[in-house]
Design an enzyme around this catalytic site. Sequence first.
Site, PDB file in Angstrom:
ATOM      1  N   ASP A  79       6.713 -13.488  -8.568  1.00 17.14           N
ATOM      2  CA  ASP A  79       7.655 -13.072  -7.525  1.00 17.14           C
ATOM      3  C   ASP A  79       8.876 -13.988  -7.571  1.00 17.14           C
ATOM      4  O   ASP A  79       8.745 -15.210  -7.510  1.00 17.14           O
ATOM      5  CB  ASP A  79       6.955 -13.157  -6.165  1.00 17.14           C
ATOM      6  CG  ASP A  79       7.877 -12.900  -4.997  1.00 17.14           C
ATOM      7  OD1 ASP A  79       8.940 -12.276  -5.203  1.00 17.14           O
ATOM      8  OD2 ASP A  79       7.543 -13.333  -3.875  1.00 17.14           O
ATOM      9  N   ASN A 108      11.721 -13.373  -5.457  1.00 14.84           N
ATOM     10  CA  ASN A 108      12.508 -13.323  -4.220  1.00 14.84           C
ATOM     11  C   ASN A 108      11.671 -13.581  -2.967  1.00 14.84           C
ATOM     12  O   ASN A 108      12.121 -13.328  -1.843  1.00 14.84           O
ATOM     13  CB  ASN A 108      13.244 -11.987  -4.094  1.00 14.84           C
ATOM     14  CG  ASN A 108      12.291 -10.796  -4.032  1.00 14.84           C
ATOM     15  OD1 ASN A 108      11.063 -10.961  -4.068  1.00 14.84           O
ATOM     16  ND2 ASN A 108      12.849  -9.601  -3.939  1.00 14.84           N
ATOM     17  N   ASP A 141       9.080 -12.239  -1.544  1.00 15.92           N
ATOM     18  CA  ASP A 141       8.552 -11.182  -0.672  1.00 15.92           C
ATOM     19  C   ASP A 141       7.059 -10.960  -0.895  1.00 15.92           C
ATOM     20  O   ASP A 141       6.463 -10.072  -0.293  1.00 15.92           O
ATOM     21  CB  ASP A 141       9.327  -9.877  -0.849  1.00 15.92           C
ATOM     22  CG  ASP A 141       9.191  -9.271  -2.246  1.00 15.92           C
ATOM     23  OD1 ASP A 141       8.549  -9.911  -3.120  1.00 15.92           O
ATOM     24  OD2 ASP A 141       9.739  -8.172  -2.472  1.00 15.92           O
ATOM     25  N   ASP A 170       8.076  -9.105  -9.614  1.00 12.47           N
ATOM     26  CA  ASP A 170       9.249  -8.307  -9.929  1.00 12.47           C
ATOM     27  C   ASP A 170       9.735  -8.599 -11.345  1.00 12.47           C
ATOM     28  O   ASP A 170       9.161  -9.425 -12.062  1.00 12.47           O
ATOM     29  CB  ASP A 170      10.358  -8.556  -8.903  1.00 12.47           C
ATOM     30  CG  ASP A 170      10.583 -10.043  -8.637  1.00 12.47           C
ATOM     31  OD1 ASP A 170      10.682 -10.809  -9.607  1.00 12.47           O
ATOM     32  OD2 ASP A 170      10.667 -10.429  -7.453  1.00 12.47           O
ATOM     33  N   ASP A 218       5.144   1.888 -19.017  1.00 12.24           N
ATOM     34  CA  ASP A 218       4.036   2.759 -18.623  1.00 12.24           C
ATOM     35  C   ASP A 218       4.626   4.110 -18.230  1.00 12.24           C
ATOM     36  O   ASP A 218       5.329   4.230 -17.224  1.00 12.24           O
ATOM     37  CB  ASP A 218       3.301   2.130 -17.435  1.00 12.24           C
ATOM     38  CG  ASP A 218       1.834   2.505 -17.390  1.00 12.24           C
ATOM     39  OD1 ASP A 218       1.519   3.644 -17.769  1.00 12.24           O
ATOM     40  OD2 ASP A 218       1.021   1.665 -16.976  1.00 12.24           O
ATOM     41  N   ASP A 252       0.002   7.332 -19.512  1.00 12.16           N
ATOM     42  CA  ASP A 252      -1.047   7.385 -18.505  1.00 12.16           C
ATOM     43  C   ASP A 252      -1.822   8.701 -18.596  1.00 12.16           C
ATOM     44  O   ASP A 252      -1.221   9.773 -18.777  1.00 12.16           O
ATOM     45  CB  ASP A 252      -0.395   7.243 -17.120  1.00 12.16           C
ATOM     46  CG  ASP A 252      -1.392   7.138 -15.991  1.00 12.16           C
ATOM     47  OD1 ASP A 252      -2.202   6.197 -16.003  1.00 12.16           O
ATOM     48  OD2 ASP A 252      -1.354   7.999 -15.091  1.00 12.16           O
ATOM     49  N   GLU A 275      -3.675   6.533 -22.930  1.00 13.79           N
ATOM     50  CA  GLU A 275      -4.856   6.255 -22.108  1.00 13.79           C
ATOM     51  C   GLU A 275      -5.752   7.488 -22.152  1.00 13.79           C
ATOM     52  O   GLU A 275      -5.383   8.556 -21.648  1.00 13.79           O
ATOM     53  CB  GLU A 275      -4.479   5.945 -20.658  1.00 13.79           C
ATOM     54  CG  GLU A 275      -5.713   5.576 -19.833  1.00 13.79           C
ATOM     55  CD  GLU A 275      -5.491   5.618 -18.331  1.00 13.79           C
ATOM     56  OE1 GLU A 275      -6.254   4.951 -17.611  1.00 13.79           O
ATOM     57  OE2 GLU A 275      -4.577   6.335 -17.873  1.00 13.79           O
ATOM     58  N   HIS A 330      -6.082  -2.812 -15.480  1.00 13.67           N
ATOM     59  CA  HIS A 330      -5.824  -2.807 -14.042  1.00 13.67           C
ATOM     60  C   HIS A 330      -6.772  -1.912 -13.252  1.00 13.67           C
ATOM     61  O   HIS A 330      -6.678  -1.865 -12.023  1.00 13.67           O
ATOM     62  CB  HIS A 330      -4.383  -2.368 -13.783  1.00 13.67           C
ATOM     63  CG  HIS A 330      -4.091  -0.985 -14.300  1.00 13.67           C
ATOM     64  ND1 HIS A 330      -4.029  -0.698 -15.644  1.00 13.67           N
ATOM     65  CD2 HIS A 330      -3.868   0.182 -13.660  1.00 13.67           C
ATOM     66  CE1 HIS A 330      -3.769   0.586 -15.804  1.00 13.67           C
ATOM     67  NE2 HIS A 330      -3.674   1.151 -14.618  1.00 13.67           N
ATOM     68  N   ASP A 331      -7.664  -1.210 -13.947  1.00 10.78           N
ATOM     69  CA  ASP A 331      -8.589  -0.293 -13.281  1.00 10.78           C
ATOM     70  C   ASP A 331     -10.045  -0.733 -13.334  1.00 10.78           C
ATOM     71  O   ASP A 331     -10.867  -0.198 -12.591  1.00 10.78           O
ATOM     72  CB  ASP A 331      -8.506   1.103 -13.914  1.00 10.78           C
ATOM     73  CG  ASP A 331      -7.219   1.833 -13.591  1.00 10.78           C
ATOM     74  OD1 ASP A 331      -6.634   1.569 -12.518  1.00 10.78           O
ATOM     75  OD2 ASP A 331      -6.787   2.658 -14.419  1.00 10.78           O
TER      76      ASP A 331
END
Length: 524
Positions: A22, A24, A26, A30, A99, A201, A265, A326-327
């Site tokens: 990150d 910034n 938040d 990013d 992606d 994807d 994928e 990520h899954d």
Amino acid sequence: MSDPQWWQRGVIYQIYPRSFQDSNDDGIGDLKGIEARLDALVALGIDAIWVSPIFPSPMADFGYDVADYCGIDSRFGTMDDFDSLLAACHARGLKLLLDFVPNHTSDQHPWFAESRASRDNPKRDWYLWRDPAPGGGPPNNWISDFGGSAWEWDEATGQFYYHAFLKEQPDLNWRNPEVVEAMLGVLRFWLDRGVDGFRIDVLWHMVKHADFPDNPPNPAWTPAMGEMFRVLQLHSTDQPEVHGIARDMRRVADGYSPERVLIGEIYLPVERLMDYYGRGAPEVHLPFNFQLIEAPWKAETLARLIADYEAALPAGGWPNWVLGNHDRPRAASRFGPEQARVAAMLLLTLRGTPTIYYGDEIGLADVPIPAERVVDPRELREPGKGLNRDPVRTPMAWDDGDTAGFTRGEPWLPLHDDWRTRNVAAQRGDPGSIWSLYRDLLALRRERAALHVGDWLPVECAGDILAYARRHGDERMLVVLNLGDRPQPFAIPEWAGELAVLLSTRGAGADPARLRADEGLILG
């Protein structure tokens, strides 16, 4: 291989952008954050980054619901930030892959707004609309991968639309030539900008049976499996026509350069996965091979799996291997911290292109998520089924600061409990860390042609030992992995008798004739 492409000899590193860095404060990663950490990736030794979706999105499924394929979501930055990241990658000799999410859009995409405006709208046929079944109800029994019917009723136009995932993710109609041309235009937009390829994807989902028949029931289904497994996706996935679309995408990529790569994928059995290399005409360069994620961690099983996969590859088909994404649960959670080191050696010494999931290089495990912090829509729809993806998407730990160097704000998901010691800075300074092991493996892989382009040959062994040779020209190397938690003897092949230990997952003191518990060796 006389002249391999970068994607054949290189290593890909997946970044989940919300969780990488990150810039910034938040609490969400990013593009500027990714750019700030590129030198750390160069030090690790990877060749390319694949960035999970960064396009404008309502974030119903955290970017996999795209509202504009040719923009950057403001949470991640601007198009100038993207251009800067791309230039910074190329300046360091890194490739950048995006992606691409072509199966469905967000329900907030302008195309869908037009499609649902009326039955006679020019874009009505860009999505999958159907009348109710006789007597009312959804047109068929297809089930969303997130649970519940895959059909959503639209009161205004009196029809259902199809969504393989959330109702906020309506599926495109890839039988419509206008859809095909529009989406190929998206590929051209980013290729013109200089990206080096795409991970596509759910490629196998993209075309559905033209008549929309019911899917057959799954005879092995139990409620604990989750609702999506209640039927077999015979008619809603892997239709013959999808291969024509994959060929179209390949023609676009090849029109730019043979160095532009397409990765699909595809969660299918190996014999069906091979079709996506292309029968008669090329399709994707690398149909993702997820077997290491799904297979039991047993030497005999893995030996057979690797041999069968190698045997199934079509002429010219280049293999690839994935240990996490990520899954799916992380390697350190599936195998434990010591076997995660052995798994890293397996991933980076098999023939083909490996993909590393961010955080695996520091041994990051699945992070428990308190109920009040759960954000994954899949878990929120079917809690307690083991489908939650939040635990594998937590922030990267860079140092031992209060928020692990990821942000100065509140991280969007919790950090792992041991970030004070399990972080990049601490592990870079420790030659025995898993980060150092990954670095050493990547360096050895790059140095030795036998590892990055050589042949793979099985080596006979027994017990918990998995062994194989890598060969290129006169160069011979031997990889021996103890997948068990006890010492194991190994009969060194006669041809390998003069080879020396180049790397052990457990450091000094290696004896290839008797591997220590949880030890992997490379001899050369």
